[in-house]
Design an enzyme around this catalytic site. Structure first.
Site, PDB file in Angstrom:
ATOM      1  N   LYS A   1     -49.180  -0.044 -87.226  1.00  0.00           N
ATOM      2  CA  LYS A   1     -49.215   0.879 -86.078  1.00  0.00           C
ATOM      3  C   LYS A   1     -48.540   0.201 -84.891  1.00  0.00           C
ATOM      4  O   LYS A   1     -48.776  -0.978 -84.629  1.00  0.00           O
ATOM      5  CB  LYS A   1     -50.653   1.264 -85.727  1.00  0.00           C
ATOM      6  CG  LYS A   1     -50.737   2.155 -84.473  1.00  0.00           C
ATOM      7  CD  LYS A   1     -52.048   2.902 -84.370  1.00  0.00           C
ATOM      8  CE  LYS A   1     -53.198   2.083 -83.851  1.00  0.00           C
ATOM      9  NZ  LYS A   1     -53.007   1.525 -82.497  1.00  0.00           N
TER      10      LYS A   1
ATOM     11  N   ASP B   1     -52.593  -2.979 -86.855  1.00  0.00           N
ATOM     12  CA  ASP B   1     -51.906  -2.896 -85.564  1.00  0.00           C
ATOM     13  C   ASP B   1     -50.924  -4.045 -85.401  1.00  0.00           C
ATOM     14  O   ASP B   1     -51.238  -5.191 -85.743  1.00  0.00           O
ATOM     15  CB  ASP B   1     -52.945  -3.012 -84.423  1.00  0.00           C
ATOM     16  CG  ASP B   1     -53.178  -1.695 -83.722  1.00  0.00           C
ATOM     17  OD1 ASP B   1     -52.266  -0.853 -83.696  1.00  0.00           O
ATOM     18  OD2 ASP B   1     -54.291  -1.520 -83.182  1.00  0.00           O
TER      19      ASP B   1
ATOM     20  N   GLU C   1     -47.621   0.662 -80.740  1.00  0.00           N
ATOM     21  CA  GLU C   1     -47.914   1.388 -79.500  1.00  0.00           C
ATOM     22  C   GLU C   1     -46.637   1.690 -78.733  1.00  0.00           C
ATOM     23  O   GLU C   1     -45.814   0.794 -78.502  1.00  0.00           O
ATOM     24  CB  GLU C   1     -48.825   0.532 -78.605  1.00  0.00           C
ATOM     25  CG  GLU C   1     -50.285   0.720 -78.917  1.00  0.00           C
ATOM     26  CD  GLU C   1     -51.201   0.033 -77.915  1.00  0.00           C
ATOM     27  OE1 GLU C   1     -52.271  -0.385 -78.347  1.00  0.00           O
ATOM     28  OE2 GLU C   1     -50.866  -0.079 -76.716  1.00  0.00           O
TER      29      GLU C   1
ATOM     30  N   GLU D   1     -53.953   9.116 -77.875  1.00  0.00           N
ATOM     31  CA  GLU D   1     -55.156   8.536 -77.248  1.00  0.00           C
ATOM     32  C   GLU D   1     -55.324   9.023 -75.820  1.00  0.00           C
ATOM     33  O   GLU D   1     -54.400   8.941 -75.003  1.00  0.00           O
ATOM     34  CB  GLU D   1     -55.074   6.988 -77.274  1.00  0.00           C
ATOM     35  CG  GLU D   1     -56.310   6.358 -76.609  1.00  0.00           C
ATOM     36  CD  GLU D   1     -56.550   4.901 -76.954  1.00  0.00           C
ATOM     37  OE1 GLU D   1     -55.780   4.308 -77.729  1.00  0.00           O
ATOM     38  OE2 GLU D   1     -57.552   4.358 -76.432  1.00  0.00           O
TER      39      GLU D   1
ATOM     40  N   ASP E   1     -56.135  -3.509 -82.953  1.00  0.00           N
ATOM     41  CA  ASP E   1     -56.230  -4.693 -82.086  1.00  0.00           C
ATOM     42  C   ASP E   1     -57.381  -4.519 -81.090  1.00  0.00           C
ATOM     43  O   ASP E   1     -57.640  -5.396 -80.269  1.00  0.00           O
ATOM     44  CB  ASP E   1     -54.899  -5.032 -81.408  1.00  0.00           C
ATOM     45  CG  ASP E   1     -54.389  -3.928 -80.512  1.00  0.00           C
ATOM     46  OD1 ASP E   1     -55.038  -2.862 -80.426  1.00  0.00           O
ATOM     47  OD2 ASP E   1     -53.312  -4.119 -79.897  1.00  0.00           O
ATOM     48  N   SER E   2     -58.100  -3.401 -81.210  1.00  0.00           N
ATOM     49  CA  SER E   2     -59.393  -3.255 -80.508  1.00  0.00           C
ATOM     50  C   SER E   2     -60.330  -4.395 -80.904  1.00  0.00           C
ATOM     51  O   SER E   2     -61.314  -4.650 -80.224  1.00  0.00           O
ATOM     52  CB  SER E   2     -60.038  -1.902 -80.852  1.00  0.00           C
ATOM     53  OG  SER E   2     -60.060  -1.700 -82.251  1.00  0.00           O
TER      54      SER E   2
HETATM   55  O1  KIV Z   1     -56.926  -0.696 -81.684  1.00  0.00           O
HETATM   56  C1  KIV Z   1     -57.473   0.340 -82.103  1.00  0.00           C
HETATM   57  O2  KIV Z   1     -58.584   0.317 -82.663  1.00  0.00           O
HETATM   58  C2  KIV Z   1     -56.763   1.591 -81.925  1.00  0.00           C
HETATM   59  C3  KIV Z   1     -57.507   2.867 -82.182  1.00  0.00           C
HETATM   60  C4  KIV Z   1     -58.444   3.132 -81.067  1.00  0.00           C
HETATM   61  C5  KIV Z   1     -56.589   4.000 -82.428  1.00  0.00           C
HETATM   62  O3  KIV Z   1     -55.638   1.587 -81.557  1.00  0.00           O
END
Ligand code: KIV
Length: 255
Positions: A108, A80, A110, A172, A41-42
């Site tokens: 993924k 994510d 968090e 992280e 989600d970056s």
């Molecule tokens: O959102 C993302 O790209 C991430 C990575 C930095 C692990 O969570």
């Protein structure tokens, strides 16, 4: 390698993970034979231009997951779960299934969302955990886990998530010593970003490692290319050639 088998990678060859958000980059990354492509989600920051990841929606994640899945056909894809998409068990199950239908093989999550992670794994959905700095809820992007209390809390998170059976966990922005201790304690492979060299693998945001934003300079980042300069030079050359009448030349002209 299937995500279900990833726990077997512990202590073996280091795991290499990179983000991708579109089909062309995904294809290049796929051909480079890394271990996991993450649709992080970056993308809210590097693709959409926001200052944090909280504005990313499920619709965005599905769209980018579909694009990446069209480009990558051998590398496992993890997507994510965006902010608040996993706040209840039913919502998390529904949203994780949407990401799998869009082309991801795992998701993924968090933070220490024990009930949600347990439910997803119980339904056969591979889950990658993410602890340490949590961009979806952090007030600022900074090193986490410097005090003994914080370090102990992150270690306990890791132990708990390990017991739930996540297939890997992102660490992280935590001190190297803490990442090493976690990596040595849990059976789950750890994948670090800003967590030093002792993790079982490393991840970077692809735009950052390719140098697309010269202003983004966290200590952990190594740039493997300077695409910002290459793009700027190419755009400048195109501009000069169009204005100078050199482009299109005979080779670029249909007759
Ligand atoms: O959102 C993302 O790209 C991430 C990575 C930095 C692990 O969570």
């Amino acid at each position: 390698m299937k995500l279900d088998d990833f726990r077997d990678r512990k202590g073996k060859e280091k795991i290499v993970m990179l983000t991708a958000y579109d089909s062309q980059i995904a294809k290049i990354v796929d051909q480079a034979e890394i271990d996991i492509i993450l649709i992080g989600d970056s993308l809210g920051m590097v693709f959409q231009g926001n200052t944090n990841t909280r504005g990313v929606t499920m619709r965005d994640m599905v769209y980018h997951t579909q694009a990446v899945a069209r480009g990558a056909n051998r590398t496992p894809i993890v997507a994510d779960m965006p902010f608040k998409s996993d706040s209840t068990v039913p919502a998390a199950l529904r949203n994780a299934r949407r990401l799998l239908e869009a082309g991801a093989q795992g998701v993924k999550i968090e933070g220490r969302k024990t009930e949600v992670i347990k439910a997803l794994i119980g339904e056969g959905i591979p889950v990658m955990a993410h602890i340490g700095l949590l961009p979806q809820t952090a007030a600022a992007y900074r090193l986490i886990g410097k005090t003994p209390e914080d370090a102990e809390r992150i270690m306990q998170d890791a132990i708990r998530l390990d017991a739930l059976g996540v297939f890997s966990m992102v660490l992280e922005s935590i001190p190297e010593g803490l990442a090493k201790a976690i990596t040595e304690t849990v059976r789950t492979p750890t994948i670090g970003i800003g967590a030093g060299k002792h993790c079982d693998g490393q991840v970077l945001v692809i735009n950052d490692m390719l140098g697309l934003d010269p202003a983004f300079t966290p200590k952990y980042l190594k740039r493997y290319a300077d695409l910002s300069q290459i793009i700027s030079n190419s755009v400048g050359a195109f501009k000069l050639e169009v204005r100078g009448g050199e482009y299109p030349g005979p080779e670029q002209t249909y007759r």
